[in-house]
Enzyme design. Structure first.
Site, mmCIF file in Angstrom:
data_model
loop_
_atom_site.group_PDB
_atom_site.id
_atom_site.type_symbol
_atom_site.label_atom_id
_atom_site.label_comp_id
_atom_site.label_asym_id
_atom_site.label_seq_id
_atom_site.Cartn_x
_atom_site.Cartn_y
_atom_site.Cartn_z
ATOM 1 N N TYR A 89 0.934 -1.368 -0.010
ATOM 2 C CA TYR A 89 -0.066 -0.129 0.288
ATOM 3 C C TYR A 89 0.787 1.250 -0.027
ATOM 4 O O TYR A 89 1.989 1.392 0.573
ATOM 5 C CB TYR A 89 -0.940 -0.038 1.164
ATOM 6 N N HIS A 119 -5.738 2.716 0.104
ATOM 7 C CA HIS A 119 -5.475 2.503 1.560
ATOM 8 C C HIS A 119 -5.347 4.006 2.154
ATOM 9 O O HIS A 119 -4.585 4.283 3.010
ATOM 10 C CB HIS A 119 -4.396 1.864 1.587
HETATM 11 MG MG MG Z 1 -8.487 -2.092 1.872
#
Ligand code: MG
Length: 403
Positions: free
Chosen positions: A157, A211
């Site tokens: 992320y 995210h």
């Molecule tokens: Mg997620």
């Protein structure tokens, strides 16, 4: 005579190294009990304490059939409410009571929730890697297994693959942490989608999880730039504190929007649904208080053509996954289920785990949630008390970012 709650206790276990909290509700009927997911992995000890010291004294002696009343009472008992710790403690009891009710009725929970509208829940899997080829190879393996929707991430992320390049960008004395570069990340995502569409064409669905790493306008720009790649959805593109920006995002892009794994309070959720600002609501079911509020939320979302995509990572316990699947197969407006998959240790500790076959997860048809816990085996996988590191994520100048 009413069957009542005799005992409530937490079981903390980490079969895959991720702390999980399961709540067991024992009843006055010999042999009759239920289990529920109360997993807030980053603060698992606090949830366990709340179950033992607050939920148990509040609920021992109560009629197990009164799930709605017990949920409402648990929610207001602390006066202040809708926080992640107590919502999880409530979820553990709530899911266990649905499990118990199913066992009493000799029905799986999906039957109590209205019955199946489909045989299984279509899932999306997660493909990540340091290089585009590595991500692509994982995509290919999933496709060969019959998975139809895949979330693609390049280097974690926020694109941690760029971490090395960032050393030179940091000021002297910068804190250590999970650094990421917002610009490098954004540029990497379009390259990632370009590579995947060139390699696989359009016969597979892709999603991507921001995210909440980007500033709102950056996230809007990325959603627009990704339009030609036809995403299944664009996940958690803003932090919950930026909810008003969804209206701007909606006006700017036709990329489908999925939101909600960090939501705890109904007031974070309902305006996005009622104003049709998102396409998928993807709350973490234990974080909103269990099956009782999740089924209501699914029904509310149906009225606004918003579909469900319950959060299903490794820090949802197998019991929580089972609860998700019972909701999925009984909710008409189900969209997709995130599926992290189970390693052998989880399958051993939790007999009756839902099963993945060719891109679909199937609940079992046993009464209740259909899943159990081997408490002796669970003790062999103690939870770590170490604090999570990845949640402290920093920008190149050292500023803490939303994780
Ligand atoms: Mg997620």
């Amino acid at each position: 005579m009413a069957v009542t709650i005799k005992d409530i206790y937490p079981i903390c276990t980490a079969p895959e190294g991720i702390p999980l909290v399961i709540v067991k509700v024992v009843t006055s009927e010999p042999g009759l009990y239920g289990i529920g997911c109360a997993t807030y992995t980053q603060r698992w000890m606090t949830v366990a304490h709340a179950v033992t010291n607050y939920m148990k004294p509040l609920l021992v002696g109560k009629d197990v059939t009164r799930i709605e009343d017990i949920w409402q009472m648990s929610m207001v008992s602390a006066y202040w409410r809708n926080g992640p710790v107590l919502n999880n403690a409530i979820s553990g009891v709530d899911e266990a009571l649905w499990d118990i009710k199913g066992k009493m009725a000799n029905m799986p929970v999906y039957d109590l929730l209205g019955g199946k509208v489909r045989e299984a829940a279509r899932v999306y899997r997660h493909a990540d890697g340091r290089t585009l080829e590595e991500v692509g190879d994982k995509v290919q393996a999933f496709m060969e297994d019959g998975v139809q929707v895949i979330r693609i991430q390049h280097g974690g992320y926020g694109g941690n693959a760029y971490e090395q390049a960032l050393e030179s960008m940091r000021p002297d004395g910068a804190c250590t942490g999970a650094y990421y570069d917002p610009l490098g990340y954004q540029l990497s995502v379009t390259k990632l989608f370009d590579y995947m569409r060139n390699r696989f064409g359009f016969n597979v669905e892709f999603c991507h999880d921001v995210h909440e790493h980007l500033d709102p306008i950056e996230s809007v720009r990325l959603a627009k730039e990704l339009e030609p790649y036809r995403l299944f959805f664009y996940e958690d593109s803003l932090a919950p504190e930026q909810n008003e920006w969804f209206e701007i995002m909606r006006r700017q892009t036709h990329t489908p929007i999925a939101m909600g794994e960090l939501f705890n309070n109904p007031r974070e959720i309902t305006p996005l649904i009622a104003n049709k600002l998102i396409d998928y609501i993807r709350c973490h079911v234990s974080q909103i208080g269990g099956i009782t509020p999740a089924k209501k939320l699914a029904n509310m979302a149906e009225a606004f053509s918003v579909r469900t995509a319950w959060h299903g990572p490794g820090d949802t316990s197998p019991v929580g996954h089972a609860a998700d699947i019972h909701l999925d197969v009984s909710s008409w407006n189900f969209g997709i289920q995130e599926w992290a998959g189970f390693k052998q240790a989880s399958l051993d500790v939790f007999p009756g785990c839902p099963e993945l076959r060719k891109g679909y997860v199937y609940p079992n048809s046993n009464p209740g949630l259909g899943i159990d816990i081997d408490e002796e085996l669970a003790k062999k996988f103690p939870c770590s008390e170490k604090l999570p590191q990845w949640t402290n994520c920093r920008r190149p100048d050292g500023t803490l970012n939303r994780p």
